[in-house]
Write a protein that holds these residues in place. Structure first.
Motif, short mmCIF file in Angstrom:
data_model
loop_
_atom_site.label_atom_id
_atom_site.label_comp_id
_atom_site.label_asym_id
_atom_site.label_seq_id
_atom_site.Cartn_x
_atom_site.Cartn_y
_atom_site.Cartn_z
N LEU A 83 0.80 -1.26 0.03
CA LEU A 83 0.05 -0.10 -0.09
C LEU A 83 0.75 1.22 0.07
CD1 LEU A 83 -2.60 -1.01 2.82
CD2 LEU A 83 -2.55 -1.55 0.25
N ALA A 84 2.27 1.04 -0.06
CA ALA A 84 3.13 2.21 0.17
C ALA A 84 2.98 3.22 -0.92
CB ALA A 84 4.47 1.80 0.41
N ASN A 85 2.96 2.90 -2.17
CA ASN A 85 3.01 3.85 -3.27
C ASN A 85 2.07 3.91 -4.23
OD1 ASN A 85 5.65 5.20 -2.38
ND2 ASN A 85 6.63 3.39 -2.85
N PRO A 86 0.67 3.99 -3.90
CA PRO A 86 -0.54 3.82 -4.90
C PRO A 86 -0.43 4.65 -6.27
CG PRO A 86 -1.40 5.07 -2.93
CD PRO A 86 0.45 4.69 -2.57
N VAL A 87 -1.00 4.61 -7.19
CA VAL A 87 -0.88 5.25 -8.38
C VAL A 87 -1.99 6.39 -7.94
CG1 VAL A 87 -1.89 5.34 -10.84
CG2 VAL A 87 -0.53 3.06 -9.90
N LEU A 88 -3.21 6.06 -7.18
CA LEU A 88 -4.25 7.00 -6.97
C LEU A 88 -4.86 6.55 -5.68
CD1 LEU A 88 -5.69 9.73 -7.56
CD2 LEU A 88 -7.17 8.24 -8.88
N LYS A 89 -5.01 7.57 -4.62
CA LYS A 89 -5.67 7.17 -3.33
C LYS A 89 -6.82 8.04 -3.15
CE LYS A 89 -5.32 6.64 1.58
NZ LYS A 89 -4.59 6.98 2.76
N LEU A 90 -8.22 7.26 -3.19
CA LEU A 90 -9.31 8.13 -2.90
C LEU A 90 -9.95 7.77 -1.37
CD1 LEU A 90 -11.05 8.03 -6.24
CD2 LEU A 90 -9.49 9.81 -5.34
N ALA A 91 -10.23 8.55 -0.58
CA ALA A 91 -10.75 8.16 0.64
C ALA A 91 -11.78 9.00 1.13
CB ALA A 91 -9.71 8.43 1.96
N ASP A 92 -12.80 9.55 0.47
CA ASP A 92 -14.07 10.10 0.65
C ASP A 92 -15.21 9.33 0.89
OD1 ASP A 92 -14.57 9.11 -2.08
OD2 ASP A 92 -15.08 11.09 -2.79
N GLY A 93 -14.97 7.93 0.87
CA GLY A 93 -16.35 7.08 1.13
C GLY A 93 -17.01 6.77 0.12
N ASN A 94 -17.08 7.47 -1.19
CA ASN A 94 -17.76 7.56 -2.23
C ASN A 94 -17.05 7.75 -3.35
OD1 ASN A 94 -20.23 7.31 -3.64
ND2 ASN A 94 -20.67 9.53 -3.28
N SER A 95 -15.91 6.85 -3.57
CA SER A 95 -15.11 7.00 -4.58
C SER A 95 -15.41 6.60 -5.97
CB SER A 95 -13.68 6.23 -4.16
OG SER A 95 -13.38 6.72 -2.73
N VAL A 96 -15.02 7.21 -7.09
CA VAL A 96 -15.43 6.52 -8.56
C VAL A 96 -14.18 6.63 -9.24
CG1 VAL A 96 -16.48 7.45 -10.56
CG2 VAL A 96 -17.83 7.61 -8.28
N PHE A 97 -13.83 5.69 -10.04
CA PHE A 97 -12.65 5.66 -10.74
C PHE A 97 -13.13 5.47 -12.29
CE2 PHE A 97 -10.95 4.21 -6.68
CZ PHE A 97 -9.53 5.01 -6.62
N ASN A 98 -12.66 6.17 -13.01
CA ASN A 98 -13.06 6.37 -14.53
C ASN A 98 -12.21 5.52 -15.23
OD1 ASN A 98 -15.28 8.20 -14.12
ND2 ASN A 98 -13.69 9.75 -13.97
N LEU A 99 -12.71 4.39 -16.11
CA LEU A 99 -11.98 3.26 -16.77
C LEU A 99 -11.78 4.03 -18.25
CD1 LEU A 99 -13.81 0.23 -15.52
CD2 LEU A 99 -11.83 1.23 -14.55
N THR A 100 -10.58 4.78 -18.03
CA THR A 100 -10.21 5.59 -19.53
C THR A 100 -9.05 4.89 -20.14
OG1 THR A 100 -8.72 7.03 -18.24
CG2 THR A 100 -11.28 7.49 -18.44
N THR A 101 -8.31 3.97 -19.74
CA THR A 101 -7.33 3.29 -20.47
C THR A 101 -7.61 1.80 -20.54
OG1 THR A 101 -5.96 5.03 -19.38
CG2 THR A 101 -4.90 2.95 -20.31
N PRO A 102 -7.43 1.16 -21.82
CA PRO A 102 -7.44 -0.17 -21.88
C PRO A 102 -6.52 -0.76 -21.40
CG PRO A 102 -7.04 0.69 -24.11
CD PRO A 102 -7.22 1.95 -22.99
N GLY A 103 -6.77 -2.25 -20.74
CA GLY A 103 -5.97 -2.93 -20.22
C GLY A 103 -6.42 -3.43 -18.71
N ARG A 104 -5.49 -3.67 -17.92
CA ARG A 104 -6.05 -4.44 -16.48
C ARG A 104 -5.72 -3.16 -15.55
NH1 ARG A 104 -4.50 -10.06 -15.84
NH2 ARG A 104 -6.29 -10.19 -17.38
N ALA A 105 -6.73 -3.15 -14.79
CA ALA A 105 -6.62 -1.95 -13.71
C ALA A 105 -6.94 -2.58 -12.30
CB ALA A 105 -7.73 -0.75 -13.73
N TYR A 106 -6.14 -2.13 -11.25
CA TYR A 106 -5.93 -2.96 -9.95
C TYR A 106 -6.29 -1.88 -8.71
CZ TYR A 106 -3.05 -6.33 -12.66
OH TYR A 106 -2.53 -7.35 -13.67
N TYR A 107 -7.24 -2.38 -8.01
CA TYR A 107 -7.73 -1.57 -6.89
C TYR A 107 -7.48 -2.44 -5.56
CZ TYR A 107 -9.46 0.68 -10.89
OH TYR A 107 -9.60 1.39 -12.04
N THR A 108 -7.20 -1.86 -4.55
CA THR A 108 -7.06 -2.48 -3.19
C THR A 108 -7.45 -1.86 -2.11
OG1 THR A 108 -5.86 -3.81 -1.68
CG2 THR A 108 -4.67 -1.93 -2.69
N SER A 109 -8.13 -2.02 -0.87
CA SER A 109 -8.34 -1.48 0.42
C SER A 109 -7.03 -0.77 0.87
CB SER A 109 -9.03 -2.29 1.29
OG SER A 109 -9.04 -1.84 2.59
#
Length: 190
Positions: A83-109
């Motif tokens: 969890l040390a260096n995320p690409v992006l971190k959202l912590a507002d409780g209502n997080s939306v990630f837009n899928l704008t790039t083809p390929g595999r996207a990874y998310y974790t708590s």
């Protein structure tokens, strides 16, 4: 006549723009993003396999902001639950990630220990023409089993996560075998 043509053109553009807007999917179709219950340890993997994402879609994570967050991570960080260096971190409780790039996207708590308990998700996003990119070596490694939080040091889980494509399980098995035979089999599958 020009005004009518301009009006018709504007109407077509509005219809096209409306048709280009992507769908929004609530992650897991659950009440909230959280550690999967023992009765459904693969809830996020199963959910991701059931959705056919497209460029422009969004994924929505709902959770108590005082208890969790969502990190978009690299394949390597996903595999290690780092969890040390995320690409992006959202912590507002209502997080939306837009899928704008083809390929595999990874998310974790972002909560310590939650990733190793299965609170992580990967999604495949196809190119605009509907075809998928070939998984990279990093993608294949990211889908290798993650040691359980309570497992003894050096112990690995026996089951691999389910893939989004019919050949993904074969690719993971071959990539994890670590032998010359596996490399040849992988080349034949590709």
């Amino acid at each position: 006549m020009r005004a009518r043509a301009a009006l018709a053109s504007a109407a077509v553009l509005l219809l096209l723009a409306g048709g280009c807007a992507g769908a929004m999917y609530k992650v897991g179709d659950l009440d909230a993003w959280g550690v999967p219950p023992p009765s459904k340890p693969d809830v996020y993997k199963s959910w991701a396999k059931s959705v056919h994402f497209a460029l422009g879609d969004s994924i929505w994570f709902l959770y108590p902001p005082s208890q969790d967050s969502v990190l978009q991570v690299t394949p390597e960080a996903f595999a290690a639950c780092d969890l040390a260096n995320p690409v992006l971190k959202l912590a507002d409780g209502n997080s939306v990630f837009n899928l704008t790039t083809p390929g595999r996207a990874y998310y974790t708590s972002g909560a310590p220990g939650h990733c190793r308990k299965g609170q992580k998700l990967w999604v495949d996003v196809p190119m605009a023409n509907g075809t998928y990119l070939q998984p990279s070596a990093s993608d294949l490694a990211a889908l290798a089993p993650t040691p359980a939080a309570e497992a003894p040091e050096g112990f690995l889980q026996a089951s691999a996560p389910a893939g989004a494509h019919p050949s993904a399980a074969e690719l993971r098995a071959v990539a994890g075998a670590g032998s010359v035979v596996a490399a040849v089999a992988l080349a034949l599958l590709l």
